[in-house]
Enzyme design. Structure first.
Site, PDB file in Angstrom:
ATOM      1  CB  CYS A 189      -0.898   0.002   1.228  1.00 30.32           C
ATOM      2  SG  CYS A 189      -2.002   1.441   1.301  1.00 30.32           S
TER       3      CYS A 189
ATOM      4  CG  ASP B 249      -6.321   7.519  -2.448  1.00 29.05           C
ATOM      5  OD1 ASP B 249      -5.274   7.791  -1.826  1.00 29.05           O
ATOM      6  OD2 ASP B 249      -7.072   6.566  -2.151  1.00 29.05           O
ATOM      7  CG  ASN B 250      -3.325   5.826  -4.516  1.00 30.66           C
ATOM      8  OD1 ASN B 250      -2.810   5.395  -3.495  1.00 30.66           O
ATOM      9  ND2 ASN B 250      -4.466   5.364  -4.995  1.00 30.66           N
TER      10      ASN B 250
END
Length: 802
Positions: free
Chosen positions: A96, A234-235
Site C-alpha cells: 500500500c 488519492d495516491n
C-alpha cells in the site's frame, strides 16, 4: 466485529489489526507474524485496503467490459477470462502507498489513517495478461489516440456523490509483456477471497496497491487519464507545504507530475521486534545478535544493497540480502527481499539507535529524514529503532527496543512516547522502566514482559515458576521449534513435565534467565485459550498456536484391528479447519492426569465443512517389546466415545503446498514439476494430504510417484484410495514394499526399501525441478531413504522431510 455491517458475511482472520474501526475493513498483520510466514503471505494474513463495502459476487455471473478505443469491444464472462487466455502465474509483492504512514501522522496528521510497517504482503497470483486481453479486442495505436487504460471496480462508494473506485495506467505499461500485468482470478492456488477482489482484480507488479483495482468490471482505452474521483484525490505525493485546503484551492490534485505509480525504495527493521527485551548477562555479552528485516522497490528494479548504522549514519554495515524469488525472463524483480546482519551485543549496549536504508539498481536510496505530505504516502525515510538501556538494582542491564510506531491507534513506539512527552504524559515510559528496576539477586520477570516474548525471535517459557529464554535452542529442539513456539510467552509446566525426560529438564537450566515475579501467575498454555464449541460463527475455524479449539468426537470407524478413523466436529457446521496443505495439527488431552500432546495430519480435505478426520494407528500396550506401554495418545483416542472432546491447535510443520507445483519450506518458496514421495507406515498421512490437493486441481499437473513401505499388507493405510487415484489419474502412481509376511499373489516389492526400488519407481533427481517428500521412522529416513535418493541423483536440498 463485522456484525451489523454490510460485510458480516465475510470470514476474516482475527489476527489482523483493524485500522479504521469496524467498517470499512482496512487491516494489516502484526509485523512479527508477517515475518514468521516468510516469503509468501497466507491469504488470511494479507493486508487489506477497502474503501467501502465488499461486493457479493457470483463467479459465473460476473462480467468485465472492455471498451473505448478498441476495434472489437467485448464483455467477458469469467469462464472466458479463465479459458480463452493463456494464464500467467507468478509471485508478486503488493504494498500500500500508505505503508509506514503512522510515522508521518506523528509529525502532522495527514488525510490518511495509521498504517504501520506491515502494509505489505506477497502472494502467487494467477490470471490473464492484460496485454493479451487488449490485443484480442483490437486496441488501436497510440497514433489513433490510445494513451491510457482506465480501470473501474464494482463497488459504489460515497465520494463525489456516488462513485466507483477507478484509476488508470499508461497504454505503454498495459501492452508491455515484461510488466506482467494481470486480470487475476487466483491467489495462492485458490480463487480470490472477497476482501482481495473476488472474482477478478488487477495485479500491476512494481506499482502501488492503489492501481490494482479489485472487483474489476470495466477496462476502457482512452486518450486521457482516468477522471475518476479516486484517481485524482488519492495516491499522490504533494509538496510538504501543501495541505488539504491549499491542494483544493490551487488545484494541486490535478497536476499529473504528482501521481504515484511505481513503488519507491524502502526497508524496515523487523528484528528486534518492538518492545523486545534483550538481557545482557555473562552469556549474552559474549554472543552476537542478528538484525533482520525486509526491503522492496518498484518498477521491477533489484534491491542491490541494504545497510545498517548504529551511530546515526557515521558508519554503515553491509547486510546479507536474500532474494527468495528469481527475476523474470525480462530481469524484473517483483517481490520483496530479506536482509540480515550480525552485531555484537556489546556494540548494541553502546548504541542509542539502529537505522536501516536500502539502495536499488537505479541507485535510489532512502532519505535520512521523514518528508511529510498531505496524503501521508510513500514514507521511506530511514527506519529507526531506539535502543534503551535499563539499569537494574542488582547491577544487571536489559536492552529494550522501540519501533517508531505501532499500527492503528496503539499508543506505543518511540515517536508516540516522544509526542506524549511534549504533553507531559510520559507515564507509559516511566512505568515500563520502573517495572524493570528491582532489588533481587535473581531477576524477577513480570507477566507483561513475559507475554511480549512469544515470537520466534525471542520465545520465553515458564516451567515451575522459572523463566527460560529458548531462542538459541529453537533449531536444535528434537520436537521442532513449533513445539516451543506454541508455548512461548506462557506457563507450560504441565505440558513440559508430561513429555520430557530428566535429562531434558536438566538441560533446560542452561537457558534460565530469571523467575516469575512474586505473586504473579502466567497464562497456562495447557488450559487457557481453549475456545468453546458455541459462539463461533466464522467460516474459518480459529485454528492457531495460541488458541485451542475444543472439538467433539462425532464419528469413529474401526478399519482394522489397530486402525481407527476418527471424525471430530468443528465449533460450527459451516466452518472449515483451514489447515494449510502439508501442515499438521496438535491434539491435546489429559491422559492419566497428565497433559499429552501429539501431532496428526487430517486425511479429510481442507475444504470439508464442519468437521475433520484423523486416521490413527493404535499402539496397544504389551504388543511391541520396545514400547511396552504402547502409545499414550493413540490408546486414549481409542478409548473415546461419541460426545467426548479433545483440544486442537496448530498449524505445525515447515512444509506448505501452495498449488501447481509451488510450495514453501520454512517460508522459502520452492517449485517442482515432479515429486518423489517415500512414506513408511503412518507417515503416509501428510503425503496423502498433498496428493489429494494436487489431484483435486485439474490444472495442477505435478507428476507424483509414491513408494510406500509397510511391515505387512494389512498395515497399508489408505490403500483403496491410493489405488483408485493411481487408476484414475495419469500424474500419480504408487508402488508398495512389504518387509514381513507376504500373501500369495502379491505383485509389489518384498523387503525394505533399497536402491533398486528407488531407481525403478521414482524419478531421477538429476532434474532440478524434481523434489522428494519423505515421512516415516527416523531410521528409515536417515539410513535408507536419503542414501538411496542420493544414489539416484538427489541432493539434500531437493529432499524435504515432514
Amino acid at each position: 466485529q463485522d456484525e451489523g455491517t454490510s460485510d458480516n458475511w465475510i470470514r476474516r482472520n482475527p489476527e489482523l489489526i483493524r485500522l479504521t474501526g469496524r467498517h470499512p475493513f482496512n487491516s494489516e498483520p502484526p509485523l512479527t507474524r508477517l515475518m514468521e510466514c516468510g516469503f509468501l503471505t497466507p491469504t488470511s494474513l494479507h493486508y487489506v485496503r477497502n474503501h467501502g463495502y465488499v461486493p457479493q459476487a457470483v463467479f459465473d455471473e460476473w462480467t468485465v467490459e472492455v471498451c473505448g478505443l478498441v476495434e472489437r469491444p467485448q464483455t467477458f464472462r469469467m469462464c472466458q477470462i479463465t479459458q480463452q487466455f493463456k494464464p500467467r502465474e507468478l509471485p508478486v509483492t503488493l504494498v500500500c502507498a500508505g505503508n509506514r504512514r503512522k510515522e508521518q501522522n506523528m509529525v502532522k496528521q495527514s488525510r490518511g489513517f495509521n498504517w504501520g510497517s506491515a502494509a505489505i504482503s506477497t502472494s502467487v497470483w494467477r490470471g490473464a495478461r492484460l496485454c493479451d486481453v487488449l490485443v484480442s479486442c483490437g486496441i488501436v495505436s497510440k497514433r489513433k489516440g490510445a494513451m491510457y487504460v482506465c480501470l473501474e471496480g464494482g463497488e459504489m462508494l460515497p465520494a463525489a456523490g456516488g462513485s466507483k473506485y477507478g484509476t488508470s495506467i499508461s497504454v505503454d505499461a498495459a501492452l508491455d509483456e515484461a510488466q506482467d500485468i494481470l486480470l487475476a482470478y487466483m491467489q495462492n492456488g485458490k480463487l480470490l477471497e472477497p476482501d482481495h477482489g473476488f472474482p477478478v482484480r488487477m495485479i500491476v507488479p512494481g506499482y502501488i496497491g492503489g492501481r490494482m483495482v479489485k472487483w474489476l468490471t470495466r477496462i476502457e482505452v482512452t486518450s486521457k487519464e482516468s477522471e475518476n474521483y479516486y484517481h485524482y484525490h488519492d495516491n499522490r505525493v504533494l509538496p510538504s507545504h501543501v495541505d488539504a485546503e491549499i491542494a483544493k484551492a490551487e488545484g494541486w490534485w490535478y497536476k499529473p507530475e504528482y501521481v504515484i505509480n511505481e513503488l519507491n525504495i524502502n526497508s524496515v527493521i523487523t528484528t528486534p521486534a518492538h518492545a523486545e527485551v534483550l538481557p545482557t548477562n555473562g552469556v549474552t555479552l559474549e554472543s552476537r545478535y542478528t538484525l533482520h528485516g525486509y526491503a522492496y522497490t518498484g518498477g521491477g528494479r533489484k534491491v542491490i544493497r541494504v545497510e545498517v548504522t548504529m551511530d546515526n549514519g557515521q558508519n554503515w554495515m553491509f547486510c546479507s540480502v536474500t532474494y527468495p524469488n528469481k527475476p523474470t525472463k525480462y530481469g524484473k524483480y517483483w517481490c520483496w527481499c530479506f536482509w540480515q546482519v550480525e552485531v555484537k551485543v556489546t556494540e548494541l549496549m553502546h548504541a542509542k539507535e539502529l537505522a536501516v536504508r536500502a539502495w536499488d539498481a537505479a541507485m535510489n536510496t532512502q532519505p535520512e529524514q521523514l518528508i511529510w505530505n498531505v496524503m501521508g504516502m510513500m514514507n521511506n525515510c530511514w527506519f529507526r529503532v531506539k535502543v534503551e538501556s535499563c539499569q537494574l538494582k542488582d547491577n544487571g542491564r536489559d536492552l529494550v527496543f522501540q519501533h517508531p510506531t505501532r499500527p492503528g491507534n496503539q499508543r506505543e513506539g518511540w515517536m508516540v512516547l516522544q509526542d506524549t512527552a511534549t504533553q507531559s504524559h510520559d507515564s507509559y515510559k516511566l512505568e515500563k522502566l520502573s517495572s524493570l528496576s528491582i532489588d533481587r539477586t535473581v531477576r524477577q520477570i513480570h507477566v507483561a514482559e513475559l507475554k511480549r516474548h512469544n515470537t520466534p525471535n525471542s520465545p520465553w517459557i515458564v516451567v515451575n515458576n522459572n523463566v527460560y529464554d529458548c531462542t538459541k535452542f529453537l533449531n536444535d529442539h528434537p520436537g521442532g521449534k513449533e513445539s516451543i513456539l506454541i508455548n512461548a510467552g506462557s506457563d507450560c509446566t504441565e505440558e513440559f513435565s508430561a513429555i520430557h525426560s530428566t535429562k531434558a529438564k536438566s538441560m533446560l537450566e542452561d537457558y534460565k534467565i530469571g523467575e516469575l515475579a512474586e505473586g504473579e501467575t502466567a497464562e497456562n498454555s495447557a488450559h487457557d485459550g481453549s475456545l468453546p464449541l458455541s459462539g463461533l460463527q466464522s467460516k474459518l475455524a480459529p485454528l492457531s498456536l495460541s488458541n485451542k479449539i475444543n472439538c467433539k468426537l462425532v464419528g469413529k470407524k474401526v478399519l482394522s484391528h489397530d486402525v481407527r478413523l476418527f471424525k471430530f466436529s468443528l465449533p460450527s457446521e459451516d466452518q472449515i479447519l483451514g489447515l494449510p496443505v502439508g501442515k499438521h495439527i496438535l491434539v491435546l488431552a489429559k491422559v492419566k492426569g497428565k497433559l499429552c500432546s501429539r501431532p496428526y495430519t487430517p486425511t479429510s480435505s481442507e475444504d470439508e465443512k464442519g468437521y475433520f478426520e484423523l486416521l490413527v494407528r493404535i499402539y496397544f500396550q504389551g504388543v511391541h517389546s520396545k514400547f511396552v506401554d504402547g502409545g499414550l495418545m493413540s490408546q486414549y483416542l481409542d478409548s473415546l466415545v461419541i460426545g467426548d472432546t479433545v483440544d486442537v491447535s496448530g498449524p505445525l510443520g515447515h512444509i506448505h503446498y501452495v498449488g501447481k507445483g509451488h510450495f514453501t519450506v520454512r517460508g522459502n518458496p520452492k517449485f517442482m514439476k515432479q515429486c518423489a514421495m517415500l512414506a513408511g507406515g503412518t507417515g503416509i498421512t501428510p503425503i496423502y494430504q498433498i496428493i489429494q490437493q494436487i489431484l483435486k486441481d485439474p490444472e495442477d499437473r505435478t507428476q507424483m510417484s509414491l513408494l510406500f513401505a509397510n511391515r505387512t499388507e494389512e498395515d497399508i493405510m489408505l490403500r483403496s484410495e491410493l489405488d483408485k487415484w493411481a487408476e484414475e489419474h495419469s500424474n500419480f502412481r504408487v508402488w508398495y514394499a512389504i518387509s514381513r509376511s507376504v500373501q500369495n499373489g502379491w505383485k509389489y516389492s518384498r523387503g525394505h526399501i533399497n536402491e533398486q526400488m528407488v531407481k525403478e519407481h521414482l524419478p531421477s533427481g538429476l532434474d532440478p525441478d524434481t523434489m522428494a517428500f519423505l515421512c516415516g521412522p527416523p531410521s528409515m529416513i536417515e539410513e535408507v531413504c536419503f542414501p538411496n535418493l542420493e544414489n539416484h541423483g538427489y541432493n539434500r536440498s531437493q529432499c524435504f522431510q515432514f
